[in-house]
Design a protein around this motif. Structure first.
Motif, PDB file in Angstrom:
ATOM      1  N   THR A   1      75.009  23.725  11.913  1.00 39.86           N
ATOM      2  CA  THR A   1      75.465  22.714  10.960  1.00 39.86           C
ATOM      3  C   THR A   1      74.772  21.379  11.218  1.00 39.86           C
ATOM      4  OG1 THR A   1      77.591  23.810  10.704  1.00 39.86           O
ATOM      5  CG2 THR A   1      77.498  21.479  10.105  1.00 39.86           C
ATOM      6  N   ALA A   2      74.674  21.001  12.483  1.00 40.71           N
ATOM      7  CA  ALA A   2      74.001  19.744  12.835  1.00 40.71           C
ATOM      8  C   ALA A   2      72.522  19.805  12.463  1.00 40.71           C
ATOM      9  CB  ALA A   2      74.169  19.452  14.326  1.00 40.71           C
ATOM     10  N   PHE A   3      71.887  20.946  12.698  1.00 43.11           N
ATOM     11  CA  PHE A   3      70.472  21.075  12.365  1.00 43.11           C
ATOM     12  C   PHE A   3      70.270  21.027  10.856  1.00 43.11           C
ATOM     13  CE2 PHE A   3      66.469  23.257  11.595  1.00 43.11           C
ATOM     14  CZ  PHE A   3      65.629  22.513  12.415  1.00 43.11           C
ATOM     15  N   GLU A   4      71.168  21.634  10.101  1.00 37.18           N
ATOM     16  CA  GLU A   4      71.072  21.593   8.642  1.00 37.18           C
ATOM     17  C   GLU A   4      71.211  20.164   8.122  1.00 37.18           C
ATOM     18  OE1 GLU A   4      73.972  24.532   7.661  1.00 37.18           O
ATOM     19  OE2 GLU A   4      72.561  26.172   8.037  1.00 37.18           O
ATOM     20  N   ALA A   5      72.067  19.373   8.749  1.00 31.16           N
ATOM     21  CA  ALA A   5      72.182  17.960   8.369  1.00 31.16           C
ATOM     22  C   ALA A   5      70.864  17.240   8.666  1.00 31.16           C
ATOM     23  CB  ALA A   5      73.337  17.306   9.118  1.00 31.16           C
ATOM     24  N   HIS A   6      70.249  17.585   9.778  1.00 31.34           N
ATOM     25  CA  HIS A   6      68.953  17.005  10.137  1.00 31.34           C
ATOM     26  C   HIS A   6      67.889  17.414   9.119  1.00 31.34           C
ATOM     27  CE1 HIS A   6      65.468  15.787  12.461  1.00 31.34           C
ATOM     28  NE2 HIS A   6      65.010  17.029  12.342  1.00 31.34           N
ATOM     29  N   LEU A   7      67.920  18.669   8.671  1.00 29.82           N
ATOM     30  CA  LEU A   7      66.936  19.149   7.697  1.00 29.82           C
ATOM     31  C   LEU A   7      66.938  18.317   6.425  1.00 29.82           C
ATOM     32  CD1 LEU A   7      67.221  23.042   7.826  1.00 29.82           C
ATOM     33  CD2 LEU A   7      65.283  21.647   8.539  1.00 29.82           C
ATOM     34  N   ALA A   8      68.111  17.811   6.055  1.00 30.79           N
ATOM     35  CA  ALA A   8      68.223  17.025   4.834  1.00 30.79           C
ATOM     36  C   ALA A   8      67.383  15.748   4.897  1.00 30.79           C
ATOM     37  CB  ALA A   8      69.685  16.680   4.570  1.00 30.79           C
ATOM     38  N   THR A   9      67.085  15.306   6.101  1.00 25.44           N
ATOM     39  CA  THR A   9      66.362  14.038   6.253  1.00 25.44           C
ATOM     40  C   THR A   9      64.994  14.186   6.897  1.00 25.44           C
ATOM     41  OG1 THR A   9      67.342  13.590   8.422  1.00 25.44           O
ATOM     42  CG2 THR A   9      68.542  12.786   6.481  1.00 25.44           C
ATOM     43  N   CYS A  10      64.607  15.397   7.280  1.00 25.79           N
ATOM     44  CA  CYS A  10      63.357  15.568   8.035  1.00 25.79           C
ATOM     45  C   CYS A  10      62.428  16.567   7.347  1.00 25.79           C
ATOM     46  CB  CYS A  10      63.661  16.023   9.463  1.00 25.79           C
ATOM     47  SG  CYS A  10      62.177  16.196  10.491  1.00 25.79           S
ATOM     48  N   SER A  11      61.423  16.061   6.680  1.00 26.39           N
ATOM     49  CA  SER A  11      60.485  16.944   5.981  1.00 26.39           C
ATOM     50  C   SER A  11      59.667  17.783   6.961  1.00 26.39           C
ATOM     51  CB  SER A  11      59.570  16.140   5.061  1.00 26.39           C
ATOM     52  OG  SER A  11      58.776  15.237   5.814  1.00 26.39           O
ATOM     53  N   ASP A  12      59.399  17.266   8.154  1.00 22.03           N
ATOM     54  CA  ASP A  12      58.658  18.051   9.149  1.00 22.03           C
ATOM     55  C   ASP A  12      59.425  19.323   9.503  1.00 22.03           C
ATOM     56  OD1 ASP A  12      56.533  16.289   9.258  1.00 22.03           O
ATOM     57  OD2 ASP A  12      57.270  15.258  11.059  1.00 22.03           O
ATOM     58  N   CYS A  13      60.717  19.199   9.716  1.00 17.98           N
ATOM     59  CA  CYS A  13      61.522  20.377  10.058  1.00 17.98           C
ATOM     60  C   CYS A  13      61.693  21.302   8.861  1.00 17.98           C
ATOM     61  CB  CYS A  13      62.871  19.971  10.652  1.00 17.98           C
ATOM     62  SG  CYS A  13      62.715  19.429  12.372  1.00 17.98           S
ATOM     63  N   ARG A  14      61.840  20.747   7.659  1.00 19.74           N
ATOM     64  CA  ARG A  14      61.916  21.600   6.460  1.00 19.74           C
ATOM     65  C   ARG A  14      60.635  22.410   6.321  1.00 19.74           C
ATOM     66  NH1 ARG A  14      64.170  16.978   4.256  1.00 19.74           N
ATOM     67  NH2 ARG A  14      62.256  16.489   3.108  1.00 19.74           N
ATOM     68  N   ASN A  15      59.501  21.751   6.536  1.00  9.51           N
ATOM     69  CA  ASN A  15      58.221  22.457   6.471  1.00  9.51           C
ATOM     70  C   ASN A  15      58.119  23.490   7.590  1.00  9.51           C
ATOM     71  OD1 ASN A  15      57.414  20.961   4.254  1.00  9.51           O
ATOM     72  ND2 ASN A  15      56.346  19.438   5.487  1.00  9.51           N
ATOM     73  N   GLY A  16      58.639  23.142   8.760  1.00  4.68           N
ATOM     74  CA  GLY A  16      58.625  24.083   9.879  1.00  4.68           C
ATOM     75  C   GLY A  16      59.447  25.319   9.589  1.00  4.68           C
ATOM     76  N   VAL A  17      60.626  25.132   9.029  1.00  5.31           N
ATOM     77  CA  VAL A  17      61.477  26.271   8.662  1.00  5.31           C
ATOM     78  C   VAL A  17      60.759  27.125   7.619  1.00  5.31           C
ATOM     79  CG1 VAL A  17      63.622  26.931   7.507  1.00  5.31           C
ATOM     80  CG2 VAL A  17      63.666  25.197   9.306  1.00  5.31           C
ATOM     81  N   ALA A  18      60.181  26.484   6.618  1.00  9.47           N
ATOM     82  CA  ALA A  18      59.475  27.212   5.562  1.00  9.47           C
ATOM     83  C   ALA A  18      58.287  27.994   6.122  1.00  9.47           C
ATOM     84  CB  ALA A  18      59.020  26.247   4.479  1.00  9.47           C
ATOM     85  N   SER A  19      57.639  27.437   7.141  1.00 13.40           N
ATOM     86  CA  SER A  19      56.453  28.103   7.694  1.00 13.40           C
ATOM     87  C   SER A  19      56.789  29.416   8.390  1.00 13.40           C
ATOM     88  CB  SER A  19      55.720  27.178   8.666  1.00 13.40           C
ATOM     89  OG  SER A  19      56.420  27.074   9.898  1.00 13.40           O
ATOM     90  N   TYR A  20      58.038  29.593   8.757  1.00 13.77           N
ATOM     91  CA  TYR A  20      58.450  30.830   9.417  1.00 13.77           C
ATOM     92  C   TYR A  20      58.778  31.942   8.425  1.00 13.77           C
ATOM     93  CZ  TYR A  20      58.596  29.045  14.154  1.00 13.77           C
ATOM     94  OH  TYR A  20      58.253  28.559  15.382  1.00 13.77           O
ATOM     95  N   GLY A  21      58.764  31.655   7.143  1.00  7.33           N
ATOM     96  CA  GLY A  21      59.106  32.650   6.136  1.00  7.33           C
ATOM     97  C   GLY A  21      58.290  33.922   6.252  1.00  7.33           C
ATOM     98  N   GLY A  22      56.981  33.790   6.357  1.00 10.51           N
ATOM     99  CA  GLY A  22      56.111  34.960   6.464  1.00 10.51           C
ATOM    100  C   GLY A  22      56.359  35.750   7.731  1.00 10.51           C
TER     101      GLY A  22
END
Length: 66
Positions: free
Chosen positions: A21-42
């Motif tokens: 939950t805390a990390f998801e709140a962080h994702l809302a404000t951090c494009s680097d982490c959003r991009n990092g999460v997306a990069s793991y999709g493959g």
């Protein structure tokens, strides 16, 4: 604690509920982490496909035992 350190654990589902939950709140404000999460999709799709293929092979082997 640096939330960036939780990226891999979040992607793999290894965080406790409160940490996720805390990390998801962080994702809302951090494009680097959003991009990092997306990069793991493959990687996650490949891992799931490999797991599914191994499970299917195991079922085939069990079904065709003599």
């Amino acid at each position: 604690m640096n939330p960036h350190d939780d990226l891999e654990a979040y992607v793999l589902g290894a965080l406790e509920a409160s940490e996720a939950t805390a990390f998801e709140a962080h994702l809302a404000t951090c494009s680097d982490c959003r991009n990092g999460v997306a990069s793991y999709g493959g990687v996650l799709r490949a891992q799931r496909a490999q797991h599914a293929a191994a499970a299917s092979a195991g079922r085939f082997a069990r079904a065709h035992r003599v």
